[in-house]
Structures are given as structure tokens and as C-alpha cells.
Design a protein around this motif. Structure first.
Motif, PDB file in Angstrom:
ATOM      1  N   TRP A  82       0.809  -1.221   0.000  1.00 43.88           N
ATOM      2  CA  TRP A  82       0.000   0.000   0.000  1.00 43.88           C
ATOM      3  C   TRP A  82       0.837   1.263   0.000  1.00 43.88           C
ATOM      4  N   ASN A  83       2.093   1.196   0.455  1.00 38.34           N
ATOM      5  CA  ASN A  83       2.916   2.418   0.494  1.00 38.34           C
ATOM      6  C   ASN A  83       3.765   2.570  -0.773  1.00 38.34           C
ATOM      7  N   GLY A  84       3.476   1.719  -1.761  1.00 40.55           N
ATOM      8  CA  GLY A  84       4.267   1.772  -2.983  1.00 40.55           C
ATOM      9  C   GLY A  84       5.514   0.909  -2.906  1.00 40.55           C
ATOM     10  N   TYR A  85       5.752   0.347  -1.731  1.00 39.47           N
ATOM     11  CA  TYR A  85       6.926  -0.508  -1.514  1.00 39.47           C
ATOM     12  C   TYR A  85       6.467  -1.835  -0.914  1.00 39.47           C
TER      13      TYR A  85
END
Lengths: 171, 132
Positions: A82-85
Motif C-alpha cells: 500500500w505504500n508503494g513498496y
């Protein structure tokens, strides 16, 4: 009769005071109340007389607390990455744990999820800073006061409220 | 990759997503230190001779839903003894290659930064790109 009504947000009477008034309703009827000098972060339990002269008890949730509860509940929808990572979803256990903590606080924090299965509560006061990082099994803290840092990896959850009150009181 | 092969002023780029919001409400116009907290180490892309715009575009094209791109320097990491580890991604199973990928770690053996380290990075990071 005593019953708990659904939480309801009261509207400010004017911008220059902390007085609030509002209309509250439930299935039994309509009530009217005026409350002055309301602590904006408080959960207030009030008893009023309804139109039938019966006492009704309800809980008022402040705007700040309501916003924080909405934000915490929104974290339930976070998916893997969800945080792009590489962040994993936050468990219901930890979200419920933070809801319980936040609901009892006099001063409401700014809240952020992290990519390491924790939820962060922050307080800012000028250059001073207080942070709690709440995991499922423990709580960590970072405090910066007058440039001096204190970091603890394992504080008792019961200490949180006292630390927050002390931080916010020393102004 | 040993830090000696990275020069002090080399930038390391990280993306900040839009939702949930990671922007502080204290008027500082900066991200929260929560941006720099990841259980496997904090992923960043080293500049490696590219222009800043190329670094920003590379991240934006790989990760949607972005709010900002921030950068820190190798020196910023050294100030708090943050370990920088090369972790290039070769690309497989629909995951694109990323030869610039690095991990910021508490130390050589522990991936998760301390709260103090994360706070430091949030305080010193430069906002390279910010969406409204």
C-alpha cells in the motif's frame, strides 16, 4: 431510562467561544442541549432530559476524535504494497488497539500508518516532538524536548496518556 | 555496496504515496517520519549519474498514487549511522528491473531504522516533486 445513543457531533455556536449547541436525536425523540467551554478532545458523557422528562445518557465524540477514528478505520482497507513498496496490511488487532488508546486521550494526535506493521501517533509543539509507535505486541516512543532525544523501545501502554498530558501541559 | 563507492552528496530518492496522507499537519510542509519506516529496510533509488528529473520520472512511472518524491543524501544517512545497502532488482514476474535500488537499514544486520533515524530523514529530506 438510560441508553447510549449514537455519537453525534455538535456544531460550534460561534467562532469566538468554545460553546457548542446541537440537536440530538434518536428513535425516541429530539433533544436540545447547550454546552460551554467544551474540551475539544473530550469524550463527554452527558445526561439530558428528553421531551418526556426521561434521563438519557449519550456519548459525545469530539470532531478531532471522530476524524481520528475515521482515519484509523480507513487503514483496514490497506492492501499489500500500500505504500508503494513492501508494506503489509495492518491487522484489525492493531487498529482496534490504537482506537482504544486514542479514544481515551485528552489530546488527540496526528496519526500515520507505517510500513512495518505499526501505527504512529505524533504530537508537535514548536521544535519539540513526541511520537508513539504502536505495534501489536509493544509500544515504542521518541521524545524530543529542547533538542534532547529520548527513545524507548518498550513502554507500557498505560504510560501513554500521562506522557502526552505532560508533554502538552509544559507550554 | 560499501558506502565508499557512494559519494557524500549523492541523492537517494523515495516516493511518498498520496493515500493514506503522510503529510504533517504542523505547517512544516514535510512528510511524517512514518514515510521512512519499513520492516525490510527503507527502499530508495540512488541517483547514479542520472538527472534529478530522470530519477523522479523513474519512480513515478513505477509507482502510481504518488503525492511526492523526496530525496536524502548519503551524508544525511551517515549523520545518523544509517547503513546503505545495494539491492538491485533484476526484474521478473511482472516486476520491472531497478538497478538503482538501495536499502536504508539501522545497521548492517538490522533492517528497521530507529525512530530517531527515521525522524532525522524526515527532517532533512528535500522535496523534489510535490503533487497538490
Amino acid at each position: 431510562m438510560n441508553e447510549v445513543l449514537n455519537p453525534y457531533r455538535l456544531r460550534p455556536q460561534s467562532s469566538s467561544t468554545s460553546a457548542y449547541s446541537g440537536l440530538l436525536s434518536d428513535a425516541a425523540g429530539v433533544y436540545c442541549a447547550s454546552i460551554y467551554n467544551l474540551n475539544p478532545s473530550a469524550i463527554i458523557k452527558m445526561s439530558l432530559l428528553n421531551t418526556s422528562s426521561e434521563h438519557v445518557t449519550f456519548h459525545y465524540l469530539s470532531e478531532e476524535l471522530t476524524a481520528n477514528l475515521d482515519r484509523l478505520n480507513s487503514f483496514r482497507g490497506l492492501k499489500s504494497g500500500w505504500n508503494g513498496y513492501d508494506a503489509e496490511p495492518l491487522s484489525d488487532k492493531i487498529i482496534d488497539k490504537v482506537i482504544a488508546v486514542v479514544s481515551g486521550l485528552k489530546y488527540q494526535p496526528t496519526i500515520f500508518p507505517t510500513g512495518r506493521a505499526s501505527i504512529q501517533l505524533e504530537y508537535h509543539k514548536g521544535e519539540d516532538y513526541l511520537e508513539f509507535e504502536i505495534y501489536e505486541e509493544n509500544v515504542g516512543m521518541l521524545m524530543i524536548v529542547n533538542g534532547e532525544e529520548t527513545e524507548r523501545d518498550n513502554i507500557d501502554i498505560s504510560e501513554i496518556s500521562e506522557l502526552i498530558n505532560a508533554f502538552n501541559a509544559n507550554s | 555496496m560499501p558506502i565508499a563507492e557512494l559519494h557524500q552528496n549523492e541523492k537517494l530518492f523515495r516516493l511518498v504515496i498520496r493515500n493514506p496522507n503522510f503529510w504533517e499537519k504542523d505547517g512544516s510542509n514535510r512528510p511524517s517520519s512514518a514515510v521512512f519506516k519499513d520492516s525490510k529496510g527503507v527502499s530508495v533509488d540512488r541517483k547514479a549519474g542520472r538527472s534529478d528529473d530522470q530519477c523522479v520520472d523513474f519512480l513515478i512511472n513505477r509507482i502510481p498514487n504518488h503525492r511526492a518524491i523526496v530525496s536524502i543524501t548519503v551524508h544525511n544517512c551517515e549523520q545518523k549511522e544509517i547503513f546503505i545497502e545495494a539491492d538491485p532488482v533484476e526484474g521478473a514476474n511482472n516486476q520491472p528491473a531497478n538497478p538503482y535500488h538501495m536499502l536504508l537499514k539501522k545497521n548492517k544486520t538490522t533492517p528497521s531504522l530507529t525512530r530517531s533515524q527515521a525522524r532525522h530523514l524526515a527532517q532533512v529530506c528535500k522535496i523534489e516533486s510535490l503533487e497538490k
